[in-house]
Design a protein around this motif. Structure first.
Motif, PDB file in Angstrom:
ATOM      1  N   ASP A   3     -24.013 -70.773 -72.019  1.00 18.73           N
ATOM      2  CA  ASP A   3     -24.061 -69.543 -71.288  1.00 18.73           C
ATOM      3  C   ASP A   3     -22.314 -68.661 -71.895  1.00 18.73           C
ATOM      4  O   ASP A   3     -21.619 -69.369 -72.351  1.00 18.73           O
ATOM      5  N   ALA A   4     -22.367 -67.500 -71.300  1.00 19.76           N
ATOM      6  CA  ALA A   4     -21.171 -66.634 -71.550  1.00 19.76           C
ATOM      7  C   ALA A   4     -20.002 -67.382 -71.264  1.00 19.76           C
ATOM      8  O   ALA A   4     -18.710 -67.473 -71.804  1.00 19.76           O
ATOM      9  N   ASN A  26     -14.330 -60.044 -71.556  1.00 22.74           N
ATOM     10  CA  ASN A  26     -15.726 -60.306 -71.740  1.00 22.74           C
ATOM     11  C   ASN A  26     -16.347 -61.198 -70.612  1.00 22.74           C
ATOM     12  O   ASN A  26     -17.417 -60.520 -70.065  1.00 22.74           O
ATOM     13  N   ASN A  29     -17.191 -58.097 -67.911  1.00 27.41           N
ATOM     14  CA  ASN A  29     -18.253 -57.414 -68.273  1.00 27.41           C
ATOM     15  C   ASN A  29     -19.474 -58.507 -68.011  1.00 27.41           C
ATOM     16  O   ASN A  29     -20.460 -57.750 -67.717  1.00 27.41           O
ATOM     17  N   TYR A  30     -19.452 -59.352 -68.524  1.00 28.45           N
ATOM     18  CA  TYR A  30     -20.861 -60.534 -68.008  1.00 28.45           C
ATOM     19  C   TYR A  30     -21.015 -60.497 -66.467  1.00 28.45           C
ATOM     20  O   TYR A  30     -22.057 -60.168 -66.084  1.00 28.45           O
ATOM     21  N   SER A  33     -22.453 -56.930 -65.357  1.00 30.63           N
ATOM     22  CA  SER A  33     -23.973 -56.717 -65.995  1.00 30.63           C
ATOM     23  C   SER A  33     -24.687 -57.714 -65.252  1.00 30.63           C
ATOM     24  O   SER A  33     -25.988 -57.565 -65.340  1.00 30.63           O
ATOM     25  N   GLY A  34     -24.304 -58.578 -64.375  1.00 33.25           N
ATOM     26  CA  GLY A  34     -25.163 -59.747 -63.642  1.00 33.25           C
ATOM     27  C   GLY A  34     -26.474 -59.207 -62.818  1.00 33.25           C
ATOM     28  O   GLY A  34     -27.426 -59.574 -63.249  1.00 33.25           O
ATOM     29  N   ARG A  37     -29.036 -57.791 -65.263  1.00 36.77           N
ATOM     30  CA  ARG A  37     -29.616 -58.842 -65.997  1.00 36.77           C
ATOM     31  C   ARG A  37     -30.608 -59.369 -64.966  1.00 36.77           C
ATOM     32  O   ARG A  37     -31.563 -59.868 -65.661  1.00 36.77           O
ATOM     33  N   GLY A  99     -26.144 -64.468 -71.342  1.00 37.14           N
ATOM     34  CA  GLY A  99     -25.273 -63.683 -72.213  1.00 37.14           C
ATOM     35  C   GLY A  99     -24.876 -64.409 -73.413  1.00 37.14           C
ATOM     36  O   GLY A  99     -23.804 -64.226 -73.819  1.00 37.14           O
ATOM     37  N   ASP A 100     -25.719 -65.301 -74.102  1.00 32.37           N
ATOM     38  CA  ASP A 100     -25.520 -66.029 -75.321  1.00 32.37           C
ATOM     39  C   ASP A 100     -26.488 -66.196 -75.954  1.00 32.37           C
ATOM     40  O   ASP A 100     -27.679 -66.805 -75.507  1.00 32.37           O
ATOM     41  N   GLU A 148     -29.559 -54.106 -73.257  1.00 30.47           N
ATOM     42  CA  GLU A 148     -28.957 -55.680 -72.983  1.00 30.47           C
ATOM     43  C   GLU A 148     -29.908 -56.581 -73.674  1.00 30.47           C
ATOM     44  O   GLU A 148     -29.640 -57.354 -74.279  1.00 30.47           O
TER      45      GLU A 148
END
Length: 161
Positions: A3-4, A26, A29-30, A33-34, A37, A99-100, A148
């Motif tokens: 994952d990110a 990064n 931002n992840y 946006s959780g 998502r 996120g990956d 996204e």
């Protein structure tokens, strides 16, 4: 499967350093946006069958791929294509949550193009179907979440092309 968070930490760990400013940004931002998502994933999960059905109908529009001699002709081939669309949607959703995109490489794309080529599956039609899935999904989850999610559909298209 990464994952990110794991990706950034592993990268810094391999270099023996703390996370740098870009990595921390990064991560921020992840995390920001959780919620977006997670909501998108819940909507996609609840509507997966509809998304696949609408995608298939949209992708088949203006083609004769289901006619005799077409690559989706016979119920068995048609069902295999629909199954693959469901796989693409499910794994793109996993990748979006993580996120990956590496999940897509590991679980979907490694060897898929070669397999499709050996089976005579038209890759161009598959890419168009994934693009249709991106549009159908965006209509359902909204433009921000669709943007996204689109990253991962585009990753599939690039991997197949």
């Amino acid at each position: 499967m990464q994952d990110a968070i794991t990706t950034l930490i592993n990268s810094s760990d391999m270099q023996g350093k703390y996370l740098d400013d870009a990595s921390l940004e990064n991560l921020q931002n992840y995390f920001r946006s959780g919620e977006l998502r997670a909501k998108a994933a819940m909507t996609i999960s609840a509507n997966a069958a509809t998304i696949v059905t609408r995608t298939t109908a949209k992708a088949l529009l203006y083609t004769d791929i289901t006619a005799p001699g077409g690559n989706m002709y016979t119920c068995r081939r048609y069902a295999a294509c629909v199954r693959d669309m469901d796989y693409f949607l499910r794994y793109a959703t996993y990748a979006m949550l993580a996120g990956d995109p590496s999940i897509l490489d590991e679980r979907v794309l490694n060897g898929l193009r070669e397999t499709y080529n050996s089976l005579g599956v038209p890759v161009g039609a598959t890419v168009r179907a994934v693009q249709s899935m991106k549009e159908v999904t965006t209509e359902l989850i909204g433009s921000e979440a669709g943007k996204e999610m689109g990253v991962y559909f585009d990753h599939i298209c690039t991997g197949l092309s």
